[in-house]
Design a protein around this motif. Structure first.
Motif, PDB file in Angstrom:
ATOM      1  N   TRP A  37      10.932   9.927  -7.228  1.00  0.00           N
ATOM      2  CA  TRP A  37       9.539  10.271  -7.571  1.00  0.00           C
ATOM      3  C   TRP A  37       8.490   9.438  -6.849  1.00  0.00           C
ATOM      4  CZ3 TRP A  37      12.734   8.537 -11.866  1.00  0.00           C
ATOM      5  CH2 TRP A  37      12.573   7.194 -12.164  1.00  0.00           C
ATOM      6  N   GLY A  38       8.902   8.422  -6.096  1.00  0.00           N
ATOM      7  CA  GLY A  38       7.929   7.667  -5.311  1.00  0.00           C
ATOM      8  C   GLY A  38       7.257   6.540  -6.082  1.00  0.00           C
ATOM      9  N   GLY A  39       6.663   5.616  -5.338  1.00  0.00           N
ATOM     10  CA  GLY A  39       5.931   4.517  -5.939  1.00  0.00           C
ATOM     11  C   GLY A  39       6.725   3.239  -6.047  1.00  0.00           C
ATOM     12  N   VAL A  40       8.017   3.356  -6.298  1.00  0.00           N
ATOM     13  CA  VAL A  40       8.869   2.170  -6.375  1.00  0.00           C
ATOM     14  C   VAL A  40      10.147   2.414  -5.582  1.00  0.00           C
ATOM     15  CG1 VAL A  40       8.080   1.133  -8.535  1.00  0.00           C
ATOM     16  CG2 VAL A  40       9.727   2.990  -8.599  1.00  0.00           C
ATOM     17  N   ASP A  62       2.749   5.726  -5.817  1.00  0.00           N
ATOM     18  CA  ASP A  62       2.633   5.690  -7.268  1.00  0.00           C
ATOM     19  C   ASP A  62       1.505   6.590  -7.737  1.00  0.00           C
ATOM     20  OD1 ASP A  62       2.730   5.065  -9.934  1.00  0.00           O
ATOM     21  OD2 ASP A  62       2.683   2.910  -9.673  1.00  0.00           O
ATOM     22  N   ASN A  63       0.351   6.471  -7.110  1.00  0.00           N
ATOM     23  CA  ASN A  63      -0.807   7.254  -7.529  1.00  0.00           C
ATOM     24  C   ASN A  63      -1.774   7.391  -6.352  1.00  0.00           C
ATOM     25  OD1 ASN A  63      -2.999   8.409  -8.771  1.00  0.00           O
ATOM     26  ND2 ASN A  63      -2.847   7.148 -10.609  1.00  0.00           N
ATOM     27  N   ARG A 122       4.800   5.161 -16.818  1.00  0.00           N
ATOM     28  CA  ARG A 122       3.642   6.006 -16.551  1.00  0.00           C
ATOM     29  C   ARG A 122       2.390   5.433 -17.177  1.00  0.00           C
ATOM     30  NH1 ARG A 122       5.153  11.358 -15.034  1.00  0.00           N
ATOM     31  NH2 ARG A 122       7.385  11.658 -15.187  1.00  0.00           N
ATOM     32  N   GLN A 130      -9.218   6.015  -4.282  1.00  0.00           N
ATOM     33  CA  GLN A 130     -10.428   5.492  -4.941  1.00  0.00           C
ATOM     34  C   GLN A 130     -10.622   4.014  -4.662  1.00  0.00           C
ATOM     35  OE1 GLN A 130     -11.272   6.006  -9.080  1.00  0.00           O
ATOM     36  NE2 GLN A 130     -10.798   8.176  -9.010  1.00  0.00           N
ATOM     37  N   MET A 131      -9.513   3.281  -4.508  1.00  0.00           N
ATOM     38  CA  MET A 131      -9.632   1.853  -4.267  1.00  0.00           C
ATOM     39  C   MET A 131      -9.775   1.535  -2.780  1.00  0.00           C
ATOM     40  SD  MET A 131      -9.980   0.800  -7.195  1.00  0.00           S
ATOM     41  CE  MET A 131     -10.200  -0.920  -6.759  1.00  0.00           C
ATOM     42  N   GLN A 146       3.577   1.532  -1.605  1.00  0.00           N
ATOM     43  CA  GLN A 146       3.939   1.692  -3.014  1.00  0.00           C
ATOM     44  C   GLN A 146       2.767   2.237  -3.830  1.00  0.00           C
ATOM     45  OE1 GLN A 146       6.187  -1.817  -4.550  1.00  0.00           O
ATOM     46  NE2 GLN A 146       6.206  -2.472  -2.432  1.00  0.00           N
ATOM     47  N   MET A 147       1.553   1.757  -3.513  1.00  0.00           N
ATOM     48  CA  MET A 147       0.372   2.243  -4.239  1.00  0.00           C
ATOM     49  C   MET A 147       0.159   3.740  -3.985  1.00  0.00           C
ATOM     50  SD  MET A 147      -0.919  -0.373  -5.801  1.00  0.00           S
ATOM     51  CE  MET A 147       0.743  -0.907  -6.022  1.00  0.00           C
ATOM     52  N   PRO A 170       0.631   2.910 -12.302  1.00  0.00           N
ATOM     53  CA  PRO A 170       1.318   2.486 -13.530  1.00  0.00           C
ATOM     54  C   PRO A 170       2.680   1.821 -13.328  1.00  0.00           C
ATOM     55  CG  PRO A 170       1.302   4.875 -13.339  1.00  0.00           C
ATOM     56  CD  PRO A 170       0.399   4.354 -12.267  1.00  0.00           C
ATOM     57  N   ARG A 175       0.831  -1.212   0.000  1.00  0.00           N
ATOM     58  CA  ARG A 175       0.000   0.000   0.000  1.00  0.00           C
ATOM     59  C   ARG A 175       0.859   1.254   0.000  1.00  0.00           C
ATOM     60  NH1 ARG A 175      -5.481  -1.457   3.420  1.00  0.00           N
ATOM     61  NH2 ARG A 175      -6.141  -3.034   1.926  1.00  0.00           N
ATOM     62  N   ALA A 235      -7.980   4.597 -12.095  1.00  0.00           N
ATOM     63  CA  ALA A 235      -7.408   4.351 -10.761  1.00  0.00           C
ATOM     64  C   ALA A 235      -6.355   3.258 -10.756  1.00  0.00           C
ATOM     65  CB  ALA A 235      -8.513   4.034  -9.747  1.00  0.00           C
ATOM     66  N   SER A 246      -5.555   7.141  -7.099  1.00  0.00           N
ATOM     67  CA  SER A 246      -6.015   5.771  -7.353  1.00  0.00           C
ATOM     68  C   SER A 246      -6.141   5.008  -6.053  1.00  0.00           C
ATOM     69  CB  SER A 246      -5.020   5.037  -8.254  1.00  0.00           C
ATOM     70  OG  SER A 246      -4.915   5.667  -9.495  1.00  0.00           O
TER      71      SER A 246
END
Lengths: 341, 267
Positions: free
Chosen positions: A285-288, A219-220, A341, A226-227, A215-216, B100, A213, B97, A223
């Motif tokens: 940049w985050g996410g990974v 990343d965005n 992306r 929303q999930m 990472q989620m 990527p 989570r 949502a 999103s």
């Protein structure tokens, strides 16, 4: 030139990625960090092979690297979530002070360490809550909090060290700093603790709901929201984890200094740990991110100052080599993994 | 498989006299919409007609200020995103949502990972489930597998990920908000293939679109909204073709009402 009919345009020309390509896609950043470490080592070793092949040469390295490993691997969570933590050095200092205060008031080392880590987690929660619920940029908030917490610690300590040299002979002290002699290489317990911590971070990051989570969210965040992910809770969570790691670092630093705590403890780690993190291949940049990359990044940045001297460079070359390695690895990581992306 | 406790063609979701206000603006002024089991309902309307408000009402994002929501004949209140999900309605929003930089399987289970008691991800189970969901909508390729990164997929394929995700939990109704906007012809065809597979599995699809030709190709029935009210609705058979539907919508845009007398009586 003939016009291709729509049907042929639709044919997918991408090939099935093979096992190694998939492996590199998943672990490329960590592999890059590992290769960086090996190259830096090989570069130094080539200049002075006899020294670099003596196991005992690495004793000091293994003694000093664990705190950087522990802090860097924990910071992966913060950076990946899209935040930045500049307050961890103050937590290291505060935790060391708390630990020594507990020890001189009679608490044995292991329970004191456990209580200190709870304290670190609590401080991390407070920092995270201020950043997240105060809706302040974490860069600014943690920069301010770092000064603030260091200030409070200095006020409480009145600029004095706290020491308890008599606890050096206890079991708790041996638990953290005892050494195992392996062919002349002395592996200290706190290095093993750092390795166990790294494995823990790896599992948490890659296989636990929390890490996924994080990472989620990085990343965005839209999103993730929303999930149904509680993104505020995740963001506070990364600061809790960072606080916990900082407390463990604080405990270890005090013990490796023969049970002496300095009010400036931890200050030196700000840039070291962040450099290790980015050399380790976690992008800004985050996410990974990568836990093992951070591990090798910590090894690399710790090796540079002593390694440069060992390789025969004068001490004033250290910063130059340090900077060069950081910049070159950044370029290498760019080639290794552009952002999807 | 989707639960089959109601007969195909019977109402599965009913919005009755829905009113939704934002301050002094009335976005929906008494819309009644019935979604029937097993159909692909095309939801059309101009910008600002109330289309997105209606979608968000279906998704539970908006709890209506007036009117009621019935799912399988039972009134659901309060109407929240969780209530909608629990009632078997999954919505794929326009931005899909997705994360990527992560794998298809991670995206499918975003926010509802399959874990053991310690919170550790059951990797094999998730991969198997992802494979099953992807096969179910025909979203398979030699190029990608559940571990492929979503950011390397095309627009239509990303829509496939979002649709596969919506199928998890055995949703009865899948609401697709502008799934083909900004997609090329090929990519649109891919999305249509997924939608048909969803329909063939006995599920219901609500398809919202800008491009009337896209909606015409995929839908069995059309519902046109205008200025917060239902303008007209009809089965595909009631229209002579896409141009008939477009003509009526143009008429609606120009005169404020459409001549429903031209619709054929459906059997």
């Amino acid at each position: 030139m003939t016009t291709a009919p729509a049907q042929t345009a639709a044919v997918d020309k991408r090939g099935t990625p093979g096992f190694w390509r998939m492996f590199y896609r998943r672990n490329g950043r960590a592999l890059n960090a590992f290769v960086t470490f090996v190259l830096v080592w090989a570069f130094f070793a080539a200049n002075n092979p006899t020294l670099f092949l003596i196991p005992a040469y690495y004793n000091a390295f293994l003694f000093s690297v664990p705190a950087t490993i522990i802090m860097t691997t924990a910071l992966v969570f913060v950076i990946v979530s899209g935040e930045l933590d500049l307050a961890f050095p103050s937590v290291i200092g505060a935790a060391g002070g708390l630990f020594m205060t507990l020890v001189i008031s009679g608490v044995p080392i292991l329970p004191a360490a456990a209580l200190t880590m709870l304290g670190g987690a609590a401080l991390g929660t407070a920092i995270g809550a201020i950043v997240v619920y105060g809706k302040i940029s974490s860069l600014v908030a943690t920069l301010g909090l770092n000064f603030f917490i260091v200030g409070i610690v200095n006020l409480l300590a009145q600029g004095k060290n706290i020491e308890s040299r008599e606890s050096v002979s206890t079991f708790g002290y041996a638990f953290f700093t005892g050494k195992w002699d392996i062919f002349g290489l002395q592996v200290p317990n706190h290095f093993l603790i750092a390795v166990v911590w790294t494995v823990l971070c790896y599992v948490l990051f890659r296989y636990h709901r929390f890490g996924i989570r994080v990472q989620m969210v990085g990343d965005n965040p839209d999103s993730a929201r929303q999930m149904g992910i509680d993104i505020d809770r995740i963001r506070v969570g990364v600061f809790v984890w960072s606080g916990l790691a900082a407390a463990l670092c604080g405990v270890i630093l005090v013990q490796t200094a023969n049970m002496v705590w300095f009010p400036t403890s931890g200050k030196a780690y700000l840039l070291i740990a962040l450099a290790a993190l980015f050399v380790g291949g976690t992008p800004t940049w985050g996410g990974v991110g990568t836990i093992w990359g951070a591990f090798f990044g910590a090894l690399t940045v710790t090796l540079i100052p002593s390694g440069a001297v060992g390789a025969g460079f004068a001490g004033f070359w250290t910063d130059f080599i340090f900077g060069l390695v950081i910049i070159l690895t950044m370029v290498a990581h760019r080639f290794g993994g552009a952002r999807a992306r | 498989m989707a639960p089959a406790d109601i007969a195909p063609g019977a109402p599965i979701v009913e919005l009755r006299n829905i009113v939704k206000r934002f301050g002094s603006v009335e976005a929906l002024s008494g819309v009644s919409l019935t979604v029937r089991k097993g159909e692909v309902l095309g939801l059309l309307g101009d910008n600002g007609a109330g289309k997105s408000t209606l979608v968000k009402t279906l998704a539970g994002v908006h709890d209506p200020d007036g009117g009621e929501v019935l799912v399988k004949g039972r009134r659901v209140s309060p109407w929240t995103p969780l209530a909608a999900r629990n009632a078997g309605i999954e919505t794929v929003f326009q931005d899909r949502a997705l994360a990527p930089q992560h794998s298809i399987v991670t995206n499918i289970f975003m926010g509802r990972e399959i874990t053991n008691a310690l919170g550790l991800i059951r990797v094999r189970k998730q991969t198997d489930e992802a494979n099953r969901l992807m096969r179910e909508i025909g979203f398979t390729s030699k190029v990608f597998n559940p571990d492929s990164t979503v950011g390397h997929l095309s627009g239509g394929e990303r829509q496939g990920v979002a649709i596969a995700r919506a199928l998890y939990n055995n949703a009865d109704v899948i609401v697709l908000d502008e799934p083909t906007t900004a997609l090329s012809l090929t990519e649109t065809q891919k999305v249509f293939r997924f939608v048909r597979a969803v329909k063939d599995s006995g599920r219901t699809v609500v398809f919202i679109g800008h491009n009337i030709y896209h909606v015409w190709d995929i839908a069995d029935r059309f519902f046109v909204i205008d200025r917060g009210r239902m303008a007209f609705e009809g089965d595909k058979a009631a229209f002579t073709g896409a141009d008939h539907l477009i003509g009526m919508m143009q008429q609606l845009a120009e005169t404020g009402r459409a001549d429903t007398a031209t619709l054929r009586k459906s059997a």
